[in-house]
Design an enzyme around this catalytic site. Structure first.
Site, mmCIF file in Angstrom:
data_model
loop_
_atom_site.group_PDB
_atom_site.id
_atom_site.type_symbol
_atom_site.label_atom_id
_atom_site.label_comp_id
_atom_site.label_asym_id
_atom_site.label_seq_id
_atom_site.Cartn_x
_atom_site.Cartn_y
_atom_site.Cartn_z
ATOM 1 N N CYS A 84 0.817 -1.219 0.000
ATOM 2 C CA CYS A 84 0.000 0.000 0.000
ATOM 3 C C CYS A 84 0.847 1.264 0.000
ATOM 4 O O CYS A 84 0.424 2.292 -0.497
ATOM 5 C CB CYS A 84 -0.933 0.003 1.206
ATOM 6 N N CYS A 140 7.857 1.111 4.491
ATOM 7 C CA CYS A 140 7.387 2.077 3.492
ATOM 8 C C CYS A 140 7.280 3.477 4.074
ATOM 9 O O CYS A 140 7.156 4.443 3.332
ATOM 10 C CB CYS A 140 6.047 1.656 2.892
ATOM 11 N N CYS A 192 -1.343 -17.002 -1.224
ATOM 12 C CA CYS A 192 -0.598 -16.362 -2.325
ATOM 13 C C CYS A 192 0.786 -15.951 -1.843
ATOM 14 O O CYS A 192 1.711 -15.792 -2.623
ATOM 15 C CB CYS A 192 -1.354 -15.167 -2.869
ATOM 16 N N GLY A 199 4.773 13.583 17.384
ATOM 17 C CA GLY A 199 4.384 13.662 15.971
ATOM 18 C C GLY A 199 2.877 13.585 15.837
ATOM 19 O O GLY A 199 2.256 14.334 15.083
ATOM 20 N N GLN A 230 -4.023 -13.788 -14.457
ATOM 21 C CA GLN A 230 -4.734 -15.060 -14.351
ATOM 22 C C GLN A 230 -4.909 -15.702 -15.722
ATOM 23 O O GLN A 230 -5.369 -16.836 -15.796
ATOM 24 C CB GLN A 230 -6.132 -14.821 -13.764
ATOM 25 N N ARG A 280 -14.225 -12.520 -7.132
ATOM 26 C CA ARG A 280 -14.486 -13.839 -6.515
ATOM 27 C C ARG A 280 -15.988 -14.148 -6.380
ATOM 28 O O ARG A 280 -16.712 -13.410 -5.729
ATOM 29 C CB ARG A 280 -13.807 -13.878 -5.140
ATOM 30 N N GLY A 339 -13.184 -19.422 -11.844
ATOM 31 C CA GLY A 339 -14.389 -20.246 -11.796
ATOM 32 C C GLY A 339 -14.287 -21.445 -10.888
ATOM 33 O O GLY A 339 -15.107 -22.341 -10.965
ATOM 34 N N GLU A 390 -14.550 -20.414 -4.748
ATOM 35 C CA GLU A 390 -15.547 -19.343 -4.689
ATOM 36 C C GLU A 390 -16.804 -19.657 -3.882
ATOM 37 O O GLU A 390 -17.308 -18.783 -3.168
ATOM 38 C CB GLU A 390 -15.952 -18.959 -6.122
HETATM 39 C C1 LIG Z 1 -1.445 3.489 9.040
HETATM 40 C C2 LIG Z 1 -1.551 4.485 10.142
HETATM 41 C C3 LIG Z 1 -2.633 4.427 10.982
HETATM 42 C C4 LIG Z 1 -2.765 5.358 12.001
HETATM 43 N N1 LIG Z 1 -3.840 5.277 12.843
HETATM 44 C C5 LIG Z 1 -3.976 6.167 13.844
HETATM 45 C C6 LIG Z 1 -5.069 6.118 14.733
HETATM 46 O O1 LIG Z 1 -5.945 5.262 14.626
HETATM 47 N N2 LIG Z 1 -5.129 7.064 15.708
HETATM 48 C C7 LIG Z 1 -4.194 8.014 15.863
HETATM 49 O O2 LIG Z 1 -4.261 8.799 16.780
HETATM 50 N N3 LIG Z 1 -3.126 8.070 15.049
HETATM 51 C C8 LIG Z 1 -3.020 7.195 14.040
HETATM 52 N N4 LIG Z 1 -1.947 7.279 13.194
HETATM 53 C C9 LIG Z 1 -1.033 8.402 13.301
HETATM 54 C C10 LIG Z 1 0.269 8.069 13.988
HETATM 55 O O3 LIG Z 1 0.086 7.948 15.347
HETATM 56 C C11 LIG Z 1 1.208 9.184 13.645
HETATM 57 O O4 LIG Z 1 1.505 9.070 12.272
HETATM 58 C C12 LIG Z 1 2.503 9.182 14.418
HETATM 59 O O5 LIG Z 1 2.292 9.212 15.780
HETATM 60 C C13 LIG Z 1 3.342 10.381 14.009
HETATM 61 O O6 LIG Z 1 4.588 10.307 14.623
HETATM 62 P P1 LIG Z 1 5.921 10.430 13.788
HETATM 63 O O7 LIG Z 1 7.015 10.434 14.740
HETATM 64 O O8 LIG Z 1 5.960 9.412 12.748
HETATM 65 O O9 LIG Z 1 5.688 11.858 13.173
HETATM 66 P P2 LIG Z 1 6.357 12.496 11.896
HETATM 67 O O10 LIG Z 1 5.702 11.947 10.690
HETATM 68 O O11 LIG Z 1 7.809 12.389 11.978
HETATM 69 O O12 LIG Z 1 5.894 13.972 12.100
HETATM 70 C C14 LIG Z 1 4.539 14.340 12.044
HETATM 71 C C15 LIG Z 1 4.413 15.862 11.989
HETATM 72 O O13 LIG Z 1 4.752 16.393 13.238
HETATM 73 C C16 LIG Z 1 5.867 17.264 13.153
HETATM 74 N N5 LIG Z 1 6.633 17.013 14.364
HETATM 75 C C17 LIG Z 1 7.029 15.807 14.835
HETATM 76 N N6 LIG Z 1 7.571 15.959 16.054
HETATM 77 C C18 LIG Z 1 7.524 17.255 16.350
HETATM 78 C C19 LIG Z 1 7.916 18.003 17.476
HETATM 79 N N7 LIG Z 1 8.462 17.456 18.530
HETATM 80 N N8 LIG Z 1 7.697 19.345 17.441
HETATM 81 C C20 LIG Z 1 7.132 19.933 16.376
HETATM 82 N N9 LIG Z 1 6.732 19.285 15.294
HETATM 83 C C21 LIG Z 1 6.923 17.936 15.284
HETATM 84 C C22 LIG Z 1 6.534 16.898 11.872
HETATM 85 O O14 LIG Z 1 7.203 17.953 11.306
HETATM 86 C C23 LIG Z 1 5.358 16.487 11.004
HETATM 87 O O15 LIG Z 1 4.729 17.590 10.449
HETATM 88 C C24 LIG Z 1 -1.795 6.354 12.173
HETATM 89 C C25 LIG Z 1 -0.695 6.413 11.321
HETATM 90 C C26 LIG Z 1 -0.579 5.484 10.306
HETATM 91 C C27 LIG Z 1 0.583 5.564 9.377
HETATM 92 S S1 FES Z 2 -2.543 -12.041 1.066
HETATM 93 FE FE1 FES Z 2 -2.046 -13.376 2.677
HETATM 94 S S2 FES Z 2 -1.576 -15.206 1.666
HETATM 95 FE FE2 FES Z 2 -2.316 -13.914 0.069
HETATM 96 S S1 FES Z 3 3.398 -1.282 2.088
HETATM 97 FE FE1 FES Z 3 1.566 -1.437 3.203
HETATM 98 S S2 FES Z 3 2.239 -0.928 5.177
HETATM 99 FE FE2 FES Z 3 3.966 -0.551 3.995
#
Ligand SMILES: Cc1cc2nc3c(=O)[nH]c(=O)nc-3n(C[C@H](O)[C@H](O)[C@H](O)COP(=O)(O)OP(=O)(O)OC[C@H]3O[C@@H](n4cnc5c(N)ncnc54)[C@H](O)[C@@H]3O)c2cc1C
Ligand code: FES
Ligand code: FES
Length: 1364
Positions: A53, A83, A123, A378, A794, A938, A1113, A1290
């Site tokens: 993704c 990623c 898969c 973050g 396929q 499917r 199928g 299926e």
């Molecule tokens: C797939 C996925 C699902 C998620 N689901 C949820 C969820 O259900 N609930 C939820 O709450 N969160 C969710 N998140 C969010 C996740 O918690 C945040 O992406 C993560 O906490 C960000 O932290 P980071 O260190 O990666 O931030 P970064 O990506 O490094 O930074 C985020 C932003 O904050 C700024 N920044 C970081 N630290 C500071 C600092 N100390 N001071 C000033 N600016 C700063 C950066 O410049 C940037 O703009 C999800 C994220 C992903 C990828």
């Molecule tokens: S996606 Fe999990 S085995 Fe195909």
């Molecule tokens: S490629 Fe899907 S979580 Fe990274």
């Protein structure tokens, strides 16, 4: 044609150093925008981490990341989404991919071996990520125990291990086998309860010593060379050494890109102190560059602006942002603390309800891998700056957290303390040069009783789904047992994600509650006031639902305060349990043995090669599609100048570049054709106009985004967007009569025999395939006008044909090769041709290898998914619920092109016929709309037909106020009726197993008693309602012709080529078993031990095995096995005389297999046989199944849980029961996703809004049945079916209507309370998917308010104690 632009990375004086699978990697220059995944996949030989993704939502890319702390000498290992992790962030770290867990290429890790042994890989595309998720959990647990000084560590709990898969999607297995693998590592599991596996065959063998050994000491260790370097900061700083004071920007890495538009520079700045950071920010000020402070960079999964960042400033190593301080009241954490670390700290904090509830809530956020890397700061900054729907902000706000913000000026750091509320409110606080330093979380509270509870409503309760709304409530209460009063001393009520800029406190409600004795009247007032505090922004989707959700949270909380009982939020969904029953026959040994899937260990360990894993040949370029953004328009002009001026762009390839015919798809079923690229008029959003070719994957995508298309939308008229539009505007495709079955019985007679007639409408929506491997192709031009195509298809034969037509070359010039697919589900049956042909045209034009791998969003936009239906029907029935007639008009939405949709009335009708309606007449209208063409998904048509059938049955049941299960009972087919409806497909009377398995399941579940119990439960439980539904499946399988070549070598090894494609269904495994059996007359079982090991089934290749057909199928496995059997028969005939000759010279008359093969070779016997098998006559048969599901609906939130599913499936004599059970479970779970969570949403122009993991929700471990029992019923031997087996891929999907029906019953029970009276006659419109907002709407968005109103009216004295 442009040349690739110059790219220049400046070598750094301090190179990036890290370890990858134990090997030292030193990179002197790096593009700062590179992610770890891109680096691993494009620059190294390790292909285990997959791109599923690219946004953190699927877990396919998970790797282990270990950090060493030279001060404490501690190593911290955690699983992360590669990623999202930036390559520059891994300086000094040790990265382990799934390949790195193996000592050698074939010495697999216990995790890999157990996944294979428990049939946890189909898969295989998700399997490396799954392996790392399980391994990551084991490591985390070991680290936690080591930190606590536990000398004899125990194994983790089952719950912990199961939850490790929370951030990983598997589209094939249905998760049950993977959860079993988790359990094999757990401390609190009885091994006897685990599912089918190859470690033991009966309960007596269920012993730990029979599992592949796991010895943590053999796990990869943090490399000593890296420890040495990290302990010598002058060699490697890793941010630990003091930097020199920075007067100007001291970028660690810079990368200059030049394009026709000029030069742009990207830089990575590492900071290790606030002073460093201050200097860096000062140097950057006024430079007009986009700067991003980076800790984990996980925000890039959501805000995909990576390439637009000019300067990344890494703040993850600044000590002040990492400090953790505990005092008597709470915790202060540096902002760079990772969310998983916060959870660990909270769990270590003893006996605080606040700490416990916070930890519990945070564990529901994202997946574990995101929490391991994403920081608390973050997250809060995302919430504050960008209005991100954060959980962290809400729960910390509820807990009363405060923050320190530091203003950096020169070398001074000016720290301000703010409440979290102020921080969130004052957006400007974090202006230039201000950063979040730390968060303080109070965990201990005042002298009175403290209650802290958090809530979240989301499409999936435990995995990777943002909240629709969340809340955290902290109250101090005093109770008087004597007069049963609860007085709220203080209240702190935080709400977030409901469609607001950031989390807020409901101050007016807090004020209202403060100091008051809690009563029903007060609750009512609180709810009313809450609705004035919590007001979503106008643009918020499902606004009313979100308000209703927060009302539900508050009500639930106050109710539990009054009653002293827990809130309704389910807390324990673990462990999942399941039983699999089947019988094994030795009649055709090794056919029918539950052997592991061929190459499943390779899949787990990352050794298995998918198309995108094939190394790029020299000079290889990348392509990206340019798609239409209008549904219906004339193309006035396409301007590719900006795209070609973009970094790395080489060419724009469109219709005018096609040397042959502009044909991108030829459907093998109806020969319908579609253009490759638009040439004139676009018919839907997402239609390909061309491809941009560039030097890298990213540059191609960026350049494609710069192609400007000028549309004329006026001269073509308004687009047709829905079936209703199509009917109004007469926009139809024709359906050949042969695909619409004749009426059955006399419909008029049936209707007049009915006591009642009732009409209604039922609709079914689309479903995205969401195969884990997106569409991908590598095209390599060859000599003499030839081209080789590696593609995930396929139907390689169709790809070969269409490319030949497009390129204007003979078919024999096109070689198409497919080794395996990372899932397909119909999405790679036809639509894949267009992707492969586009790349072929570009490669042919540029005379260079070109590859494409669609990103998830483009893939979902381009590939249409399941077609939609709208059915108007009239059903006639008697008082007992016996249906006498069913008359229906089915509108099907095909989209702009017909694909194979005009064939599908046949499958809809076949599936509809699963019940005995007495008489039936179905008409079809196929609507042509300006939407993306729908394609096989499917059980295409079968799924929709099944949904319509069960909706009709439920309608009758509701009309009469009868149990749906009883109505199904009276309409169950008899031999006579099944023969009337299904004709010859029924076959022998003894093969009609439907009544047997129906009654078997009914009595096993004690259906009638269970229904009564549920009725009692529903009467007693106001807010949680249950439903139970049992349904049938009668699937028409059509055996299809297939081909195979079997070749024997002189050493006895065997190679098999078949016309089918391995896409996870286990085809190659079954073929091996068939070949082993069919050659067994030549073997001496005593001497020839591992015959399966001798057999290799190889990739599908359109030149070495031409004229195959489309794999789909459900019957390809049996067809290919039959073809292999035919080929083996010829070989047996040729080799038998040689064997007999040799046997004369052996004392025991036995001839070793190797000797036989060597001799035959020397005697120049032809040891290759190629045969085609065709069913004679066209063999159609019925596959029967029954399934029952029990669900629970929370009517405050609309959430559904599948408590239990029991399936009995007649698989004939299974070729491999372990694989077939995998198909049953996987298909059912995909169906459950269709009926519950997978909501395909489009805007008014038809653009897909649910085009990725953030918006589209296939099932994860938390939405599958908690109890999942499957029996594979062996129906009798049948001479016309291959080894008496039946198709399996299926049919079981259609049994998922049981889930949907059960939800309907639960809603019906809720509506009985809501509207009063009986459920009889309540035939509300209910179309899949049963998303939480839809379920809640049907249960009453204002059900709490109604209840309060009614209860207060009923009783003037306000009751204390339990409200319901
Ligand atoms: C797939 C996925 C699902 C998620 N689901 C949820 C969820 O259900 N609930 C939820 O709450 N969160 C969710 N998140 C969010 C996740 O918690 C945040 O992406 C993560 O906490 C960000 O932290 P980071 O260190 O990666 O931030 P970064 O990506 O490094 O930074 C985020 C932003 O904050 C700024 N920044 C970081 N630290 C500071 C600092 N100390 N001071 C000033 N600016 C700063 C950066 O410049 C940037 O703009 C999800 C994220 C992903 C990828
Ligand atoms: S996606 Fe999990 S085995 Fe195909
Ligand atoms: S490629 Fe899907 S979580 Fe990274």
């Amino acid at each position: 044609m442009g040349a690739p632009a110059a790219l220049k990375s400046t070598p750094s004086s301090k190179p990036l150093v890290f370890a990858l699978n134990g090997q030292r990697v030193e990179l002197a220059s790096v593009d700062p925008a590179t992610t770890l995944l891109s680096y691993i996949r494009s620059e190294t030989r390790f292909k285990g981490p997959k791109r599923g993704c690219g946004e953190g939502g699927c877990g396919a890319c998970v790797v282990m990341l270990a950090r060493y702390n030279p001060q404490t000498k501690e190593v911290k290992e955690s699983s992360v989404n590669s990623c999202l992790v930036m390559l520059c962030s891994v300086d000094g770290c040790a990265i382990t991919t799934t390949e790195g867990l193996c000592k050698t290429r074939i010495d697999f890790h216990a995790v890999h071996k157990r996944i294979s042994a428990f049939h946890g890989s189909q898969c295989g595309f998700c399997t490396p990520g799954m392996s790392m998720a399980i391994y990551g959990c084991l490591k985390h647990d070991q680290q936690q125990q080591a930190a606590q000084g536990i000398e004899s560590p125990t194994r983790p709990s089952c719950e912990k291990l199961e939850r490790a898969l929370q951030g990983n999607i598997c589209r094939c297995t249905g998760y049950r086998p993977l959860l079993d693998v988790c359990k094999t590592f757990a401390s609190d599991v009885d091994l006897e309860d685990l599912g089918v596996n190859t470690c033991w065959t009966d309960k007596a063998g269920a012993k730990a010593e029979n599992l592949p050994v796991y010895d943590p000491k053999s796990d990869p260790q943090f490399p000593q060379f890296l420890i040495d370097e990290l302990e010598t900061p002058e060699i490697h700083s890793n941010g630990n050494a003091e930097h020199a004071q920075l007067a100007s920007l001291d970028a660690r890495f810079t990368h200059v890109e030049s394009s026709k538009e000029g030069e742009s520079e990207r830089a990575w700045v590492s900071t290790s102190s606030l002073a460093d950071l201050s200097a860096a920010l000062e140097a950057l000020s006024g430079r007009n560059q986009k700067v991003k402070l980076v800790v984990g960079n996980t925000s890039a999964g959501y805000y995909k602006d990576l390439r637009q960042v000019d300067v990344f400033v890494d703040i993850s190593q600044i000590p002040e942002l990492l400090t953790v301080r505990r005092d008597a009241r709470g915790l202060e954490l540096g902002a760079a603390t990772r969310i998983a670390e916060l959870v660990d700290y909270l769990e270590e904090w003893s006996k605080s309800s606040v700490a416990e509830a916070l930890a519990d809530h945070l564990k529901k956020l994202a997946g574990g891998h995101v929490r391991n890397w994403g920081s608390v700061g973050g997250n809060l900054v995302m919430a504050q700056k960008f209005g991100f729907a954060s959980d962290v902000a809400t729960v910390l706000l509820g807990a009363g957290a405060s923050v320190k913000v530091v203003a950096l000026k020169g070398f001074n750091a000016d720290v301000t303390e703010l409440s979290l509320e102020e921080f969130l409110e004052k957006g400007s606080t974090l202006g230039e040069n201000r950063i979040l330093q730390s968060v303080y979380i109070p965990l201990e509270s005042g002298p009175t009783e403290t209650v802290f509870k958090t809530f979240r409503g989301a499409p999936r309760p435990y995995g990777n789904a943002l909240s629709f709304a969340n809340a955290a409530f902290l109250v101090q209460v005093s109770r008087s047992e004597q007069n049963r009063t609860v007085v709220i001393q203080t209240a702190r009520l935080a709400f977030g994600a409901f469609g607001t800029k950031h989390a807020i406190r409901a101050l007016r409600v807090e004020e209202l509650l403060k100091g008051k004795s809690l009563t029903l009247g007060l609750v009512k007032e609180a709810v009313e006031v809450l609705k004035t505090d919590v007001v979503p922004l106008e643009v918020t989707p499902t606004k009313d639902y979100r308000v209703s959700l927060v009302v539900g949270f508050l009500f639930d909380f106050l109710n539990s305060l009054l009653s002293g009982e827990p809130t309704l939020t389910p807390t324990h969904l673990f462990p999942h349990i399941g039983k699999q029953q089947f019988t094994v026959s030795d009649e055709h040994y090794p056919i029918s043995q539950p052997t592991s899937k061929f190459q499943s260990q390779n899949q787990a360990s990352g050794e298995a090669v998918y198309v995108d894993d094939i190394p790029s040949p020299p000079g290889c370029l990348h392509a990206a599609f340019v798609l239409s953004s209008e549904p219906y328009a004339k193309i006035k002009g396409v301007d590719s100048a900006a795209a070609l001026g973009s970094v790395g762009a080489v060419a724009y390839v469109s219709a005018s570049d096609i040397p042959g015919k502009n044909i991108g798809i030829i459907n093998p079923f109806n020969q319908e054709k579609e253009p490759l690229f638009v040439d004139g008029i676009v018919g839907y959003v997402g239609q390909p106009l061309g491809v941009v070719v560039a030097d890298t994957y990213d540059n191609a995508r960026i350049a494609a985004g710069k192609v400007n298309v000028n549309y004329d939308t006026h001269s073509v008229g308004a687009p047709v967007m829905t079936c209703d539009d199509a009917v109004t505007r007469n926009s139809f495709f024709s359906i050949p009569p042969m695909f619409v079955g004749p009426p059955i019985g006399d419909i008029e007679k049936g209707l007049s025999a009915a006591d009642f007639k009732s009409s209604a409408t039922v609709s079914t929506k689309s479903q995205s395939h969401f195969y884990m491997e997106t569409q991908t192709t590598l095209a390599i031009p060859d000599e003499d006008g030839c081209i080789t195509i590696y593609t995930a298809s396929q139907s390689i034969d169709c790809v070969q044909q269409v490319i030949a037509v497009c390129l204007g070359i003979p078919i024999h010039n096109v070689r198409v090769i497919t080794r395996r697919l990372g899932g397909a589900f119909g999405g790679k049956a036809f639509r894949n041709q267009q992707i492969a042909a586009a790349v072929a045209v570009a490669a042919y034009k540029l005379r260079r290898p070109i590859r494409i791998s669609l990103d998830r969003n483009t893939d979902m936009q381009m590939i249409g998914g399941r077609f939609l239906t709208k059915t108007n029907y009239t059903v006639g029935f008697t008082k007992t619920g016996k249906i006498t007639a069913l008359k229906a008009d089915v509108l099907m939405e095909a989209g702009w092109f017909i694909d194979a949709t005009n064939v599908l009335p046949m499958t809809i009708t076949n599936s509809l016929k699963k019940y005995n309606y007495g008489s039936m007449n179905i008409n079809y209208i196929l609507c042509k709309t300006n939407n993306v063409p729908k394609t096989a998904t499917r059980a295409p048509g079968d799924c929709e037909g099944s949904a319509i059938a069960d909706a009709v049955l439920d309608h009758v049941a509701s009309y009469l106020g009868l149990s749906g299960n009883k109505v199904r009972d009276v309409n169950l087919h008899t031999l006579e009726s099944v023969s009337q409806f299904h004709g010859d497909a029924v076959g022998d009377a003894n093969g009609f197993t439907l009544p047997i398995i129906w009654n078997r399941l009914k009595s096993r579940l004690k259906m009638e008693e269970r229904e009564e119990e549920i009725e009692v439960f529903n009467e007693q439980s106001r807010w949680i309602k249950r439903g139970l539904s049992m349904v049938t499946c009668t699937f028409h399988a059509l055996a299809a012709s297939n081909i195979a070549t079997v070749s024997i070598f002189q050493d006895g090894s065997i190679v098999v080529e078949v016309g089918g494609v391995e896409m996870g269904q286990g085809l190659y495994t079954k073929v091996r078993q068939a070949v082993a059996y069919c050659l067994s007359p030549l073997w001496n079982k005593s001497k020839d031990v591992d015959m399966l090991g001798m057999i290799r089934v190889i990739q599908a290749d359109s030149l070495s095995l031409p004229n195959s057909f489309c794999d789909g199928g459900s019957t390809t496995s049996e067809g290919t096995c039959a073809a292999a059997q035919t080929a083996c028969t010829v070989l047996v005939q040729r080799l038998q005389p040689v064997k007999e000759q040799l046997a004369k010279n052996q004392a025991d008359g036995m001839v070793a297999w190797e000797l036989l093969c060597l001799t035959a070779k020397q005697m120049q016997v032809d040891m290759q046989s190629h045969e085609r098998w065709s069913p004679v006559p066209m063999a159609s048969y019925l596959v029967y199944g029954v399934g029952a599901s029990e669900v629970e609906v929370n009517t405050l939130t609309g959430e559904t849980r599948i408590l239990a599913t029991n399936l009995i499936h007649d698989g004939g004599k299974s070729l491999n029961p372990a694989l077939d059970i995998g198909q049953i479970e996987g298909a059912f779970v995909m169906g459950a996703g269709y009926f519950l969570t997978e909501d395909v949403v489009r805007d008014a122009k038809g653009k897909l809004l649910s085009d990725g993991t953030w918006t589209y929700k296939p099932p994860t471990i938390d939405t599958i049945p908690q109890k999942f029992n499957v029996e594979l019923y062996n129906s009798p031997t049948h001479k016309d079916r291959i080894f008496s087996s039946k198709g399996i891929g299926e049919p079981p999907l259609t049994l998922a209507t049981s889930v949907f029906s059960a939800v309907r019953y639960a809603i019906q029970a809720a509506r009985k309370d809501y509207f009063g009276g009986t459920a009889s006659g309540d035939m509300f419109e209910f179309s899949q998917p049963a998303t939480t907002d839809k379920v809640k709407s049907l249960c009453g968005l204002d059900n709490v308010e109604q209840y309060l109103e009614a209860t207060l009216k009923r009783s003037k004295t306000i009751p204390h104690g339990k409200l319901s």
